[in-house]
Motif scaffolding. Structure first.
Motif, PDB file in Angstrom:
ATOM      1  N   ALA A  30       0.897  -1.215  -0.005  1.00 51.92           N
ATOM      2  CA  ALA A  30      -0.188   0.025  -0.233  1.00 51.92           C
ATOM      3  C   ALA A  30       0.832   1.224  -0.060  1.00 51.92           C
ATOM      4  O   ALA A  30       1.961   1.364   0.811  1.00 51.92           O
ATOM      5  CB  ALA A  30      -1.036  -0.031   1.233  1.00 51.92           C
ATOM      6  N   LEU A  31       0.837   2.295  -0.894  1.00 51.91           N
ATOM      7  CA  LEU A  31       1.199   3.421  -1.009  1.00 51.91           C
ATOM      8  C   LEU A  31       0.361   4.554  -0.218  1.00 51.91           C
ATOM      9  O   LEU A  31      -0.690   4.936  -0.960  1.00 51.91           O
ATOM     10  CB  LEU A  31       1.645   3.618  -2.369  1.00 51.91           C
ATOM     11  N   VAL A  32       0.689   4.808   0.922  1.00 48.16           N
ATOM     12  CA  VAL A  32      -0.356   5.526   1.640  1.00 48.16           C
ATOM     13  C   VAL A  32       0.089   7.234   1.168  1.00 48.16           C
ATOM     14  O   VAL A  32       1.158   7.635   1.597  1.00 48.16           O
ATOM     15  CB  VAL A  32      -0.455   5.320   2.932  1.00 48.16           C
ATOM     16  N   ASP A  33      -1.054   7.814   0.878  1.00 42.79           N
ATOM     17  CA  ASP A  33      -0.676   9.276   0.963  1.00 42.79           C
ATOM     18  C   ASP A  33      -1.306   9.979   2.283  1.00 42.79           C
ATOM     19  O   ASP A  33      -2.613  10.040   2.623  1.00 42.79           O
ATOM     20  CB  ASP A  33      -1.647  10.076  -0.449  1.00 42.79           C
TER      21      ASP A  33
ATOM     22  N   GLU B 103       1.412  -4.558   3.433  1.00 44.61           N
ATOM     23  CA  GLU B 103       2.557  -3.790   4.070  1.00 44.61           C
ATOM     24  C   GLU B 103       2.074  -2.361   3.495  1.00 44.61           C
ATOM     25  O   GLU B 103       1.633  -2.160   2.501  1.00 44.61           O
ATOM     26  CB  GLU B 103       3.920  -4.378   3.315  1.00 44.61           C
ATOM     27  N   ALA B 104       2.449  -1.353   4.327  1.00 44.66           N
ATOM     28  CA  ALA B 104       2.103  -0.148   3.851  1.00 44.66           C
ATOM     29  C   ALA B 104       3.505   0.787   3.841  1.00 44.66           C
ATOM     30  O   ALA B 104       4.455   0.699   5.012  1.00 44.66           O
ATOM     31  CB  ALA B 104       1.065   0.711   5.110  1.00 44.66           C
ATOM     32  N   LEU B 105       3.716   1.689   2.812  1.00 46.71           N
ATOM     33  CA  LEU B 105       4.618   2.807   2.732  1.00 46.71           C
ATOM     34  C   LEU B 105       3.839   3.992   2.921  1.00 46.71           C
ATOM     35  O   LEU B 105       3.115   4.250   2.067  1.00 46.71           O
ATOM     36  CB  LEU B 105       5.511   2.658   1.629  1.00 46.71           C
ATOM     37  N   VAL B 106       4.451   4.927   3.876  1.00 49.38           N
ATOM     38  CA  VAL B 106       3.830   6.223   3.900  1.00 49.38           C
ATOM     39  C   VAL B 106       4.448   7.050   2.947  1.00 49.38           C
ATOM     40  O   VAL B 106       5.818   7.488   3.207  1.00 49.38           O
ATOM     41  CB  VAL B 106       3.481   6.849   5.234  1.00 49.38           C
ATOM     42  N   ILE B 107       3.961   7.760   1.909  1.00 46.64           N
ATOM     43  CA  ILE B 107       4.865   8.377   0.963  1.00 46.64           C
ATOM     44  C   ILE B 107       5.048   9.806   1.647  1.00 46.64           C
ATOM     45  O   ILE B 107       4.488  10.609   2.306  1.00 46.64           O
ATOM     46  CB  ILE B 107       3.905   8.527  -0.269  1.00 46.64           C
ATOM     47  N   GLY B 108       6.651   9.936   1.563  1.00 42.93           N
ATOM     48  CA  GLY B 108       7.171  11.210   1.977  1.00 42.93           C
ATOM     49  C   GLY B 108       7.644  11.097   3.479  1.00 42.93           C
ATOM     50  O   GLY B 108       8.241  12.129   3.981  1.00 42.93           O
ATOM     51  N   ARG B 109       7.191   9.958   3.942  1.00 42.18           N
ATOM     52  CA  ARG B 109       7.707   9.950   5.348  1.00 42.18           C
ATOM     53  C   ARG B 109       8.681   9.042   5.662  1.00 42.18           C
ATOM     54  O   ARG B 109       9.371   8.970   6.695  1.00 42.18           O
ATOM     55  CB  ARG B 109       6.425   9.701   6.384  1.00 42.18           C
TER      56      ARG B 109
ATOM     57  N   ALA C 248       0.916  -2.305  -6.225  1.00 34.86           N
ATOM     58  CA  ALA C 248       0.718  -1.304  -5.309  1.00 34.86           C
ATOM     59  C   ALA C 248      -0.614  -0.973  -5.159  1.00 34.86           C
ATOM     60  O   ALA C 248      -1.308  -0.775  -6.125  1.00 34.86           O
ATOM     61  CB  ALA C 248       1.578  -0.079  -5.805  1.00 34.86           C
ATOM     62  N   MET C 249      -0.914  -0.567  -4.012  1.00 38.06           N
ATOM     63  CA  MET C 249      -2.316  -0.010  -3.685  1.00 38.06           C
ATOM     64  C   MET C 249      -2.318   1.355  -3.342  1.00 38.06           C
ATOM     65  O   MET C 249      -2.026   1.793  -1.946  1.00 38.06           O
ATOM     66  CB  MET C 249      -3.035  -1.031  -2.763  1.00 38.06           C
ATOM     67  N   PRO C 250      -2.482   2.409  -4.250  1.00 41.44           N
ATOM     68  CA  PRO C 250      -2.412   3.752  -3.772  1.00 41.44           C
ATOM     69  C   PRO C 250      -3.732   3.769  -2.855  1.00 41.44           C
ATOM     70  O   PRO C 250      -4.815   3.422  -3.422  1.00 41.44           O
ATOM     71  CB  PRO C 250      -2.505   4.534  -5.078  1.00 41.44           C
ATOM     72  N   ILE C 251      -3.747   4.327  -1.758  1.00 42.76           N
ATOM     73  CA  ILE C 251      -4.745   4.871  -0.733  1.00 42.76           C
ATOM     74  C   ILE C 251      -4.558   6.009  -0.049  1.00 42.76           C
ATOM     75  O   ILE C 251      -3.331   6.391   0.257  1.00 42.76           O
ATOM     76  CB  ILE C 251      -4.842   3.581   0.117  1.00 42.76           C
ATOM     77  N   THR C 252      -5.599   6.750   0.212  1.00 38.93           N
ATOM     78  CA  THR C 252      -5.608   8.093   1.113  1.00 38.93           C
ATOM     79  C   THR C 252      -5.686   7.754   2.481  1.00 38.93           C
ATOM     80  O   THR C 252      -6.312   6.942   3.000  1.00 38.93           O
ATOM     81  CB  THR C 252      -6.387   9.035   0.420  1.00 38.93           C
ATOM     82  N   ALA C 253      -4.955   8.768   3.385  1.00 39.98           N
ATOM     83  CA  ALA C 253      -5.332   8.275   4.763  1.00 39.98           C
ATOM     84  C   ALA C 253      -6.760   8.838   5.081  1.00 39.98           C
ATOM     85  O   ALA C 253      -7.128   9.633   4.763  1.00 39.98           O
ATOM     86  CB  ALA C 253      -4.552   9.424   5.469  1.00 39.98           C
ATOM     87  N   GLY C 254      -7.045   7.835   6.069  1.00 41.73           N
ATOM     88  CA  GLY C 254      -8.662   8.121   6.323  1.00 41.73           C
ATOM     89  C   GLY C 254      -9.624   7.011   5.597  1.00 41.73           C
ATOM     90  O   GLY C 254     -10.303   6.404   6.388  1.00 41.73           O
ATOM     91  N   ASP C 255      -8.898   6.346   4.753  1.00 44.52           N
ATOM     92  CA  ASP C 255      -9.639   5.235   3.740  1.00 44.52           C
ATOM     93  C   ASP C 255      -9.343   4.198   4.407  1.00 44.52           C
ATOM     94  O   ASP C 255      -8.156   3.754   5.253  1.00 44.52           O
ATOM     95  CB  ASP C 255      -9.386   5.220   2.365  1.00 44.52           C
ATOM     96  N   SER C 256     -10.170   3.015   4.295  1.00 43.72           N
ATOM     97  CA  SER C 256     -10.030   1.754   4.750  1.00 43.72           C
ATOM     98  C   SER C 256     -10.280   0.499   3.783  1.00 43.72           C
ATOM     99  O   SER C 256     -11.021   1.057   2.993  1.00 43.72           O
ATOM    100  CB  SER C 256     -10.633   1.446   6.202  1.00 43.72           C
TER     101      SER C 256
END
Length: 499
Positions: free
Chosen positions: A49-52, A73-79, A95-103
């Motif tokens: 997961a690529l987390v925005d 597995e999650a990677l927080v983009i930019g952090r 890869a699963m692009p996903i936004t913070a708050g989504d589940s």
């Protein structure tokens, strides 16, 4: 049956409809067995997961917990540093692009892994259905999505935030900061045919909104000639309005072919005898077609004598509302992947009469979004967006003449009156010429005023035979339209949850 259809529509639009739908799903349907999970995981590359992250810390924590519960597995983009340096590219990467708050829903990882194993090596994008989380944490506004529709995607990004992508290192490097997730999805979607996983897997906080396109105002100077074919019988008031609309259409080369099917009204006959000389600048040809009304035979005969590169099949009860409708449709009909092009048709009171045809509606075929006001949202503004469809109505249908004859024209034997347009469109689709709905061409349809309805025993028997032929040839009593969804009702045109 009529009451059932009406209640289904009411129930399907209720705010509680989705909650009732969710209750129907058993625990067995939502949860995969451990054996099934192990089988799905065997030999499948991992999902990352690529987390925005954005600025929503609590939302980020919710997302990370949801992903951890699925073993993703999650990677927080930019952090966490450059994502391309943290991914093991040697194992392949989904890869699963996903936004913070989504589940994600329970079983999401297993569902995607199964889809990966079934999709084949050439598939690079798999997307699922999603719903929306309100401020109280409740799920609602479900989006039961169509299968891949590249034209719809141009105006409505229904993939980003609810999909997995097979990425290469170059793909990630090409995405720029800010809108990187949409860039990735658009890049990968353009390199293959995305696969639709018809399961509710994503819970979203925010979705991309549809973008209703502006009218087309610029056209090529060398638009090809069009033959407009109008069958008619009496009702000179309707015919006159239709012909005057064609005459004032802003298009450089129109041939109008009026096919008279045994008119016996003196005023109509006088008009037909004089119409050629009363429409300067418009080439008018009158064909006489005697005998019982056979829409397919009438249009096939007219198409054989037509000189236009394109055929515009037009009912005599169509009224034009603006002059560029034909040029707008021609631009789509000239595309190499497009077959029949249909306009948006409105009832005289302004509500939608036709916005594409859905196969399987009523176990036959039905007009999408019927009775919806154009300003209403409806089902994610689908009635207002250009898109591929399974079929369009021949009340106003444009098709290249060569392609019309390549599939044999209309089926005169099985579909004299009803479903001939559906059958034609489906045969064009089989040849790779997909039907296309163009809402930027909008006209008024005084539906069936000329013919009336088939309520007499003979008409009812004919309709029953045509319905049986449609079901026999195209399995409309069992198939699901690829641009609809199995969870949407088959008894209402309003794209509501099946209840």
């Amino acid at each position: 049956m009529r009451a059932r259809a009406q209640f289904a529509t009411l129930l399907g639009t209720s705010p509680r409809a989705y909650a009732l739908w969710a209750l129907r799903r058993t625990r067995a349907e939502r949860r995969q067995t451990k054996e099934g999970d192990r089988a799905a995981e065997a030999g499948v590359p991992p999902i990352v997961a690529l987390v925005d992250a954005g600025a929503d810390e609590s939302g980020l924590n919710t997302t990370l917990r949801s992903l951890a519960g699925e073993g993703i597995e999650a990677l927080v983009i930019g952090r966490q540093g450059p994502a391309d340096a943290l991914i093991d590219w040697s194992a392949g990467c989904w890869a699963m692009p996903i936004t913070a708050g989504d589940s994600v829903a329970t079983g999401t990882a297993s569902a995607y892994r199964r889809a990966v194993t079934e999709a084949g090596e050439d598939v690079r994008l798999i997307y699922a259905d999603d719903d929306q989380i309100d401020r109280w944490g409740r799920f609602g506004t479900p989006h039961f999505k169509p299968d891949w529709n590249s034209e719809l995607f141009r105006h409505f990004d229904y993939l980003t935030g609810a999909c997995i992508l097979r990425l290469g290192k170059d793909d990630l490097a090409a995405a720029k900061a800010g809108d990187w997730a949409r860039q990735l999805v658009a890049r990968v979607a353009g390199q293959g045919r995305p696969v639709h996983l018809r399961e509710m897997l994503h819970h979203r906080c925010v979705r991309a909104a549809p973008i209703i396109p502006a009218p087309i105002t610029t056209f090529a100077q060398d638009l090809p000639p069009v033959s407009v074919i109008v069958p008619t019988r009496n009702h000179v008031d309707l015919l006159r309005t239709c012909v005057e609309g064609v005459a004032t259409t802003d298009y450089p080369d129109i041939e109008l072919i009026i096919v008279d099917n045994d008119s016996d009204d003196p005023e109509t006959l006088d008009y037909l005898n004089a119409v050629g000389g009363t429409m300067p600048g418009l080439r008018v040809k009158i064909l006489r077609h005697a005998g019982a009304f056979n829409y397919s035979a009438i249009n096939n005969r007219a198409a054989k004598v037509a000189h236009g590169r394109l055929l515009c099949l037009l009912n005599n009860d169509i009224e034009m509302t603006e002059p560029r409708w034909l040029a707008t449709m021609v631009l789509q009909a000239l595309r190499p992947d497009v077959g029949a092009v249909g306009a948006r048709l409105l009832y005289p009171d302004g509500r939608v009469q036709h916005a594409g045809v859905v196969i399987g509606m009523g176990n036959a075929a039905g007009h999408a979004h019927r009775f919806l006001a154009p300003i209403e949202e409806g089902y994610f503004y689908r009635h207002a967006l250009p898109q591929f469809t399974s079929a369009v109505t021949a009340a106003c249908l444009l098709v290249q003449r060569e392609r019309f004859f390549a599939v044999g024209g209309f089926n005169e034997r099985d579909f004299a009156v009803a479903f001939n347009d559906v059958d034609l469109c489906l045969r064009l689709n089989q040849r790779g010429w997909q039907s296309f709905y163009e809402p930027r061409a909008t006209l008024i349809h005084h539906e069936s005023v000329s013919r009336g309805l088939d309520r007499d025993p003979v008409g009812a028997a004919r309709f029953a035979g045509e319905l049986a032929a449609l079901q026999r040839l195209w399995r409309t009593d069992s198939v699901t339209d690829p641009f609809s969804h199995p969870e949407l009702s088959r008894v209402t045109e309003r794209f509501t949850i099946a209840m």
